[in-house]
Write a protein that holds these residues in place. Structure first.
Motif, mmCIF file in Angstrom:
data_model
loop_
_atom_site.group_PDB
_atom_site.id
_atom_site.type_symbol
_atom_site.label_atom_id
_atom_site.label_comp_id
_atom_site.label_asym_id
_atom_site.label_seq_id
_atom_site.Cartn_x
_atom_site.Cartn_y
_atom_site.Cartn_z
ATOM 1 N N PHE A 147 0.863 -1.194 0.000
ATOM 2 C CA PHE A 147 0.000 0.000 0.000
ATOM 3 C C PHE A 147 0.891 1.233 0.000
ATOM 4 C CE2 PHE A 147 -2.206 3.550 1.924
ATOM 5 C CZ PHE A 147 -3.456 3.499 1.334
ATOM 6 N N PRO A 148 0.550 2.250 -0.796
ATOM 7 C CA PRO A 148 -0.548 2.326 -1.759
ATOM 8 C C PRO A 148 -0.371 1.309 -2.894
ATOM 9 C CG PRO A 148 0.317 4.513 -1.245
ATOM 10 C CD PRO A 148 1.297 3.526 -0.689
ATOM 11 N N ASN A 149 -1.493 0.925 -3.482
ATOM 12 C CA ASN A 149 -1.450 -0.097 -4.514
ATOM 13 C C ASN A 149 -2.062 0.360 -5.830
ATOM 14 O OD1 ASN A 149 -4.088 -0.002 -3.699
ATOM 15 N ND2 ASN A 149 -4.220 -2.148 -3.036
ATOM 16 N N GLU A 150 -2.112 1.682 -6.032
ATOM 17 C CA GLU A 150 -2.658 2.220 -7.275
ATOM 18 C C GLU A 150 -2.134 3.627 -7.469
ATOM 19 O OE1 GLU A 150 -6.840 3.456 -5.026
ATOM 20 O OE2 GLU A 150 -6.903 2.396 -6.929
ATOM 21 N N ASP A 151 -2.536 4.246 -8.583
ATOM 22 C CA ASP A 151 -2.183 5.637 -8.875
ATOM 23 C C ASP A 151 -0.668 5.871 -8.867
ATOM 24 O OD1 ASP A 151 -5.031 7.025 -7.087
ATOM 25 O OD2 ASP A 151 -4.844 6.347 -9.152
ATOM 26 N N GLU A 152 0.054 5.089 -9.657
ATOM 27 C CA GLU A 152 1.488 5.318 -9.851
ATOM 28 C C GLU A 152 2.230 5.344 -8.517
ATOM 29 O OE1 GLU A 152 2.230 8.681 -12.344
ATOM 30 O OE2 GLU A 152 0.807 8.045 -13.874
ATOM 31 N N VAL A 153 2.087 4.286 -7.754
ATOM 32 C CA VAL A 153 2.737 4.219 -6.454
ATOM 33 C C VAL A 153 4.248 4.344 -6.610
ATOM 34 C CG1 VAL A 153 2.811 1.677 -6.544
ATOM 35 C CG2 VAL A 153 3.031 2.854 -4.354
ATOM 36 N N ARG A 154 4.851 5.122 -5.736
ATOM 37 C CA ARG A 154 6.302 5.180 -5.586
ATOM 38 C C ARG A 154 6.629 4.298 -4.386
ATOM 39 N NH1 ARG A 154 7.112 11.761 -6.202
ATOM 40 N NH2 ARG A 154 6.389 11.910 -8.373
ATOM 41 N N HIS A 155 7.253 3.171 -4.637
ATOM 42 C CA HIS A 155 7.465 2.202 -3.566
ATOM 43 C C HIS A 155 8.360 2.745 -2.458
ATOM 44 C CE1 HIS A 155 5.383 -1.041 -5.641
ATOM 45 N NE2 HIS A 155 5.982 -0.659 -6.752
ATOM 46 N N VAL A 156 9.329 3.591 -2.799
ATOM 47 C CA VAL A 156 10.169 4.237 -1.784
ATOM 48 C C VAL A 156 10.224 5.732 -2.090
ATOM 49 C CG1 VAL A 156 12.426 4.374 -0.692
ATOM 50 C CG2 VAL A 156 11.571 2.159 -1.464
ATOM 51 N N SER A 157 9.542 6.518 -1.260
ATOM 52 C CA SER A 157 9.591 7.972 -1.418
ATOM 53 C C SER A 157 10.605 8.604 -0.474
ATOM 54 C CB SER A 157 8.208 8.587 -1.197
ATOM 55 O OG SER A 157 7.721 8.319 0.112
ATOM 56 N N ASP A 158 10.968 7.896 0.595
ATOM 57 C CA ASP A 158 12.078 8.289 1.457
ATOM 58 C C ASP A 158 12.515 7.065 2.251
ATOM 59 O OD1 ASP A 158 14.057 9.928 2.424
ATOM 60 O OD2 ASP A 158 12.810 10.953 3.886
ATOM 61 N N LEU A 159 13.677 7.204 2.893
ATOM 62 C CA LEU A 159 14.278 6.079 3.606
ATOM 63 C C LEU A 159 15.195 6.615 4.691
ATOM 64 C CD1 LEU A 159 15.989 3.033 1.893
ATOM 65 C CD2 LEU A 159 17.264 4.410 3.512
ATOM 66 N N LYS A 160 15.155 5.995 5.861
ATOM 67 C CA LYS A 160 16.081 6.311 6.938
ATOM 68 C C LYS A 160 16.475 5.014 7.653
ATOM 69 C CE LYS A 160 16.456 10.899 6.980
ATOM 70 N NZ LYS A 160 15.689 11.237 5.764
ATOM 71 N N VAL A 161 17.656 5.016 8.274
ATOM 72 C CA VAL A 161 18.150 3.851 8.999
ATOM 73 C C VAL A 161 18.227 4.209 10.481
ATOM 74 C CG1 VAL A 161 20.009 2.173 9.251
ATOM 75 C CG2 VAL A 161 19.474 3.114 6.983
ATOM 76 N N LEU A 162 17.549 3.439 11.325
ATOM 77 C CA LEU A 162 17.571 3.680 12.765
ATOM 78 C C LEU A 162 18.894 3.224 13.363
ATOM 79 C CD1 LEU A 162 13.950 2.597 13.781
ATOM 80 C CD2 LEU A 162 14.750 4.760 12.794
ATOM 81 N N ALA A 163 19.115 3.569 14.621
ATOM 82 C CA ALA A 163 20.388 3.265 15.273
ATOM 83 C C ALA A 163 20.686 1.779 15.292
ATOM 84 C CB ALA A 163 20.383 3.830 16.696
ATOM 85 N N ASP A 164 19.651 0.934 15.367
ATOM 86 C CA ASP A 164 19.858 -0.507 15.423
ATOM 87 C C ASP A 164 19.943 -1.151 14.046
ATOM 88 O OD1 ASP A 164 17.248 -0.418 14.543
ATOM 89 O OD2 ASP A 164 16.420 -1.629 16.177
ATOM 90 N N GLY A 165 19.932 -0.335 12.990
ATOM 91 C CA GLY A 165 20.037 -0.848 11.630
ATOM 92 C C GLY A 165 18.718 -1.077 10.930
ATOM 93 N N THR A 166 17.595 -0.861 11.625
ATOM 94 C CA THR A 166 16.289 -1.010 10.982
ATOM 95 C C THR A 166 16.145 -0.002 9.843
ATOM 96 O OG1 THR A 166 15.268 -1.772 13.031
ATOM 97 C CG2 THR A 166 13.793 -0.928 11.334
ATOM 98 N N VAL A 167 15.715 -0.493 8.698
ATOM 99 C CA VAL A 167 15.517 0.359 7.523
ATOM 100 C C VAL A 167 14.035 0.725 7.441
ATOM 101 C CG1 VAL A 167 15.692 0.532 5.010
ATOM 102 C CG2 VAL A 167 17.449 -0.704 6.308
ATOM 103 N N MET A 168 13.735 1.997 7.607
ATOM 104 C CA MET A 168 12.369 2.502 7.521
ATOM 105 C C MET A 168 12.180 3.188 6.175
ATOM 106 S SD MET A 168 11.137 1.688 10.544
ATOM 107 C CE MET A 168 9.604 2.633 10.597
ATOM 108 N N VAL A 169 11.068 2.907 5.506
ATOM 109 C CA VAL A 169 10.791 3.556 4.227
ATOM 110 C C VAL A 169 9.382 4.130 4.245
ATOM 111 C CG1 VAL A 169 12.321 1.950 3.010
ATOM 112 C CG2 VAL A 169 9.847 1.547 3.017
ATOM 113 N N SER A 170 9.202 5.181 3.475
ATOM 114 C CA SER A 170 7.866 5.681 3.182
ATOM 115 C C SER A 170 7.551 5.381 1.727
ATOM 116 C CB SER A 170 7.765 7.188 3.446
ATOM 117 O OG SER A 170 8.687 7.922 2.647
#
Length: 316
Positions: free
Chosen positions: A208-231
């Motif tokens: 999700f989103p699953n329509e209307d020209e979705v951008r799968h990664v619009s931003d990305l950050k890495v937390l202190a423990d290495g977790t990769v968060m994306v919008s």
């Protein structure tokens, strides 16, 4: 020395923002979004919290980039966010040749006031924000593996326990075309970022989103423990939307025995959003930032409706 520099940098930016005019709008609408830019020139396409500045409930100092292209249009702004007050927004002059379409931003770990800003075409700039100005160190450097036609909207820097710094970035992807997440070591010096060999590259698609020209990664950050968060965000190519967005824990960045970056990206079916905004919300999240204490700040580029930010809690 570093601690003193943190304090000096944060103090200087706070002093500068104190004198900045407040953004137009109420101190905080009922849904928590606060406008920090008006119209198509006021969107937030990348955000980084000021290193060393206090962060709390409704409290943060941040630097944002705007995806503008014109000669007299803002590229970088400083934000002062305080509980119960309208945001103070200061558009910062850029010294030198203006880049086109800045789409991502992150702070250089351990170097207050230093950031890497990345364009939609994949050029990385080492910038310094000080005394109300933006200056560039060295020239623009292409992201490793960049190809013509790629579109980029994300970039993050992560320093591991050994003190080494790694860069993580992704192509946006579009519809059935998945985003490609990459990682490498990086050194940030006077001549700009110096990227090592790309040692990790994985594809990523979101549910999700699953329509209307979705951008799968619009931003990305890495937390202190290495977790990769994306919008992720949908953009129907209409300046009034409606838009939709989500934020995910997308995987993990680790470092192997050879000191190379390793990515483990989750498959689409395993992704569950931490935050979700439907077309009724009409928000296009293109910027995310995280602070200790499970605090997050989302930033939007809502085209004709300008740019807004919102504080959120991210349970770990």
């Amino acid at each position: 020395m570093i601690r003193n520099a943190v304090i000096a940098s944060a103090t200087a930016l706070c002093a500068f923002l104190t004198a900045a005019p407040p953004a137009t709008g109420a101190p905080g609408p009922s849904d928590g979004w606060q406008r920090v830019g008006s119209g198509v020139l006021g969107g937030v396409s990348g955000i980084a919290l000021v290193e060393g500045a206090p962060v709390g409930e409704g409290l943060a100092d941040a630097v944002v980039v705007r995806g503008n292209k014109g000669d007299h249009e803002s590229r970088v702004a400083a934000l002062r966010l305080r509980p119960g007050q309208a945001p103070a927004v200061a558009e910062l002059p850029w010294l030198g040749v203006l880049p086109a379409d800045l789409e991502a931003l992150d702070v250089v770990p351990g170097h207050p006031g230093h950031y890497i800003a990345v364009t939609g075409g994949g050029d990385a700039y080492h910038i310094v924000v000080a005394d109300g100005l933006v200056t560039v160190r060295g020239g623009p450097v292409a992201l490793p593996g960049r190809h013509d036609g790629d579109g980029y909207g994300s970039f993050a820097l992560h320093r591991d326990r050994s003190g080494r710094t790694f860069a993580v970035w992704a192509t946006r992807g579009r519809g059935p075309r998945e985003a490609v997440v990459s990682a490498s070591s990086v050194r940030v010096g006077a001549r700009g970022p110096e990227f090592g060999t790309v040692t990790a590259r994985q594809e990523l698609a979101v549910p999700f989103p699953n329509e209307d020209e979705v951008r799968h990664v619009s931003d990305l950050k890495v937390l202190a423990d290495g977790t990769v968060m994306v919008s992720s965000a949908s953009d129907p190519s209409a300046d009034d939307g409606p838009f939709a967005s989500a934020v995910y824990d997308a995987g993990r960045l680790t470092v192997n025995a050879a000191h190379d970056a390793v990515l483990r990206v989750k498959p689409k079916d395993d992704l569950v959003p931490f935050a979700l905004f439907t077309k009724r919300d009409n928000r296009k999240i293109e910027a995310i930032a995280f602070a200790p204490g499970s605090r997050a700040v989302w930033g939007t580029d809502d085209e004709n409706d300008g740019g807004s930010v919102k504080f959120d809690a991210v349970g770990r």
